[in-house]
Design a protein around this motif. Sequence first.
Motif, PDB file in Angstrom:
ATOM      1  N   LEU A  38      -2.298  19.323 -21.659  1.00 27.84           N
ATOM      2  CA  LEU A  38      -3.611  19.538 -21.064  1.00 27.84           C
ATOM      3  C   LEU A  38      -3.657  20.858 -20.312  1.00 27.84           C
ATOM      4  O   LEU A  38      -4.651  21.589 -20.368  1.00 27.84           O
ATOM      5  N   TYR A  39      -2.587  21.200 -19.618  1.00 29.90           N
ATOM      6  CA  TYR A  39      -2.527  22.481 -18.911  1.00 29.90           C
ATOM      7  C   TYR A  39      -2.633  23.642 -19.907  1.00 29.90           C
ATOM      8  O   TYR A  39      -3.320  24.633 -19.649  1.00 29.90           O
ATOM      9  N   GLY A  40      -1.950  23.530 -21.062  1.00 24.25           N
ATOM     10  CA  GLY A  40      -2.047  24.568 -22.084  1.00 24.25           C
ATOM     11  C   GLY A  40      -3.471  24.730 -22.595  1.00 24.25           C
ATOM     12  O   GLY A  40      -3.944  25.846 -22.831  1.00 24.25           O
ATOM     13  N   LYS A  79      -9.204   6.497 -18.556  1.00 23.69           N
ATOM     14  CA  LYS A  79      -8.167   6.221 -17.564  1.00 23.69           C
ATOM     15  C   LYS A  79      -7.014   7.211 -17.682  1.00 23.69           C
ATOM     16  O   LYS A  79      -6.503   7.705 -16.676  1.00 23.69           O
ATOM     17  N   LYS A  80      -6.638   7.526 -18.926  1.00 22.45           N
ATOM     18  CA  LYS A  80      -5.532   8.463 -19.122  1.00 22.45           C
ATOM     19  C   LYS A  80      -5.944   9.881 -18.747  1.00 22.45           C
ATOM     20  O   LYS A  80      -5.158  10.632 -18.152  1.00 22.45           O
ATOM     21  N   LEU A  85      -5.148  14.513 -15.015  1.00 24.34           N
ATOM     22  CA  LEU A  85      -5.667  15.442 -14.009  1.00 24.34           C
ATOM     23  C   LEU A  85      -4.961  15.225 -12.672  1.00 24.34           C
ATOM     24  O   LEU A  85      -4.641  16.191 -11.964  1.00 24.34           O
ATOM     25  N   HIS A  86      -4.721  13.976 -12.334  1.00 24.29           N
ATOM     26  CA  HIS A  86      -4.011  13.659 -11.087  1.00 24.29           C
ATOM     27  C   HIS A  86      -2.595  14.242 -11.113  1.00 24.29           C
ATOM     28  O   HIS A  86      -2.130  14.792 -10.105  1.00 24.29           O
ATOM     29  N   GLU A  87      -1.921  14.134 -12.251  1.00 26.23           N
ATOM     30  CA  GLU A  87      -0.568  14.686 -12.367  1.00 26.23           C
ATOM     31  C   GLU A  87      -0.570  16.186 -12.108  1.00 26.23           C
ATOM     32  O   GLU A  87       0.245  16.714 -11.344  1.00 26.23           O
ATOM     33  N   CYS A  92       2.234  18.509  -9.173  1.00 22.90           N
ATOM     34  CA  CYS A  92       2.851  19.833  -9.308  1.00 22.90           C
ATOM     35  C   CYS A  92       1.949  20.978  -8.863  1.00 22.90           C
ATOM     36  O   CYS A  92       2.391  22.124  -8.831  1.00 22.90           O
ATOM     37  N   GLY A  93       0.686  20.697  -8.543  1.00 19.04           N
ATOM     38  CA  GLY A  93      -0.193  21.734  -8.019  1.00 19.04           C
ATOM     39  C   GLY A  93      -0.600  22.795  -9.015  1.00 19.04           C
ATOM     40  O   GLY A  93      -0.946  23.913  -8.637  1.00 19.04           O
TER      41      GLY A  93
END
Length: 295
Positions: A38-40, A79-80, A85-87, A92-93
Amino acid sequence: MYDYFYGQQAELFSFYRVPKVLFTDEKFSNISSDAKLLYGIMLDRMNLSAKNGWVDELGRVYIIFTIEEIKCALGCAEKKAVKLLHELENKCGLIERKRIGLGKPNYIYVKNFVDNSVERQFLNCQKDNSGTVDKTLQELSKSQGNNTDIKDTEYSDTDPILSSDFSGRDVEKDEEFQSYYQYFYEELEMDYLFREFPYDKEVLESILEILVETVCSKRKLIRVASDDKPAEVVRSRLMKLNSEHIRYVLDCFKDNTTKIRNPKQYALAALYNAPVTIDIKIDADVRHDMASGLI
């Protein structure tokens, strides 16, 4: 039944790129592979935001990526999507969400994983890992150039050059410089390139340092191929380069016969244009091979 890839056909497609550091640095081991993916995807959307001028009053680029869009992008349940997004934000910010209210979607600030605000993977990287940190930038020889789509190879020697941004700075002690240096060293697989092109080591070292100087520049505009482009757009393009782009640029340098007055500006333009021109070249090569019956 799907067919095989032939020749360079695999390079015809676009890909999301997830930084290797998210998998190699243990400080990111507390987030899932889906969160890293998701970050990518968010990094990919940052390029569009920069082009669209989506910046806040402090000049920070943000993206708008709703839960529904994340669900569609990853093919997951709500939910996932919320969990991922929470992770990224709380474990890790790597992102920061800003609530806008009035029924509007949140702004998402995608944090720079090699920025000073994040503990960096290679803060104490050793010189012998790269072998080039303490070297001055080598200029490309006049016999080396680029046949990429650059309109003007006769750059003026007085063009603004990035090295002025580093005058008086000790790059060996500059944490930002060192971090980006190691990022590119890993992402471009420089160890393999040095072995593959032993006679072009100085050129490769120069390319590496040009990339680092560019992304570390504090200028709002960066001169590329005689045009002043927004620095964030240039950084975003360069951060997506891989080893294939560097191989392509090296080939272009060797094919060029035009006199080059400003090698550093010329090399920067070649690197900036590589993601676009390499696709055109690969497509032409595949079409040629297909027409010739080689595929």
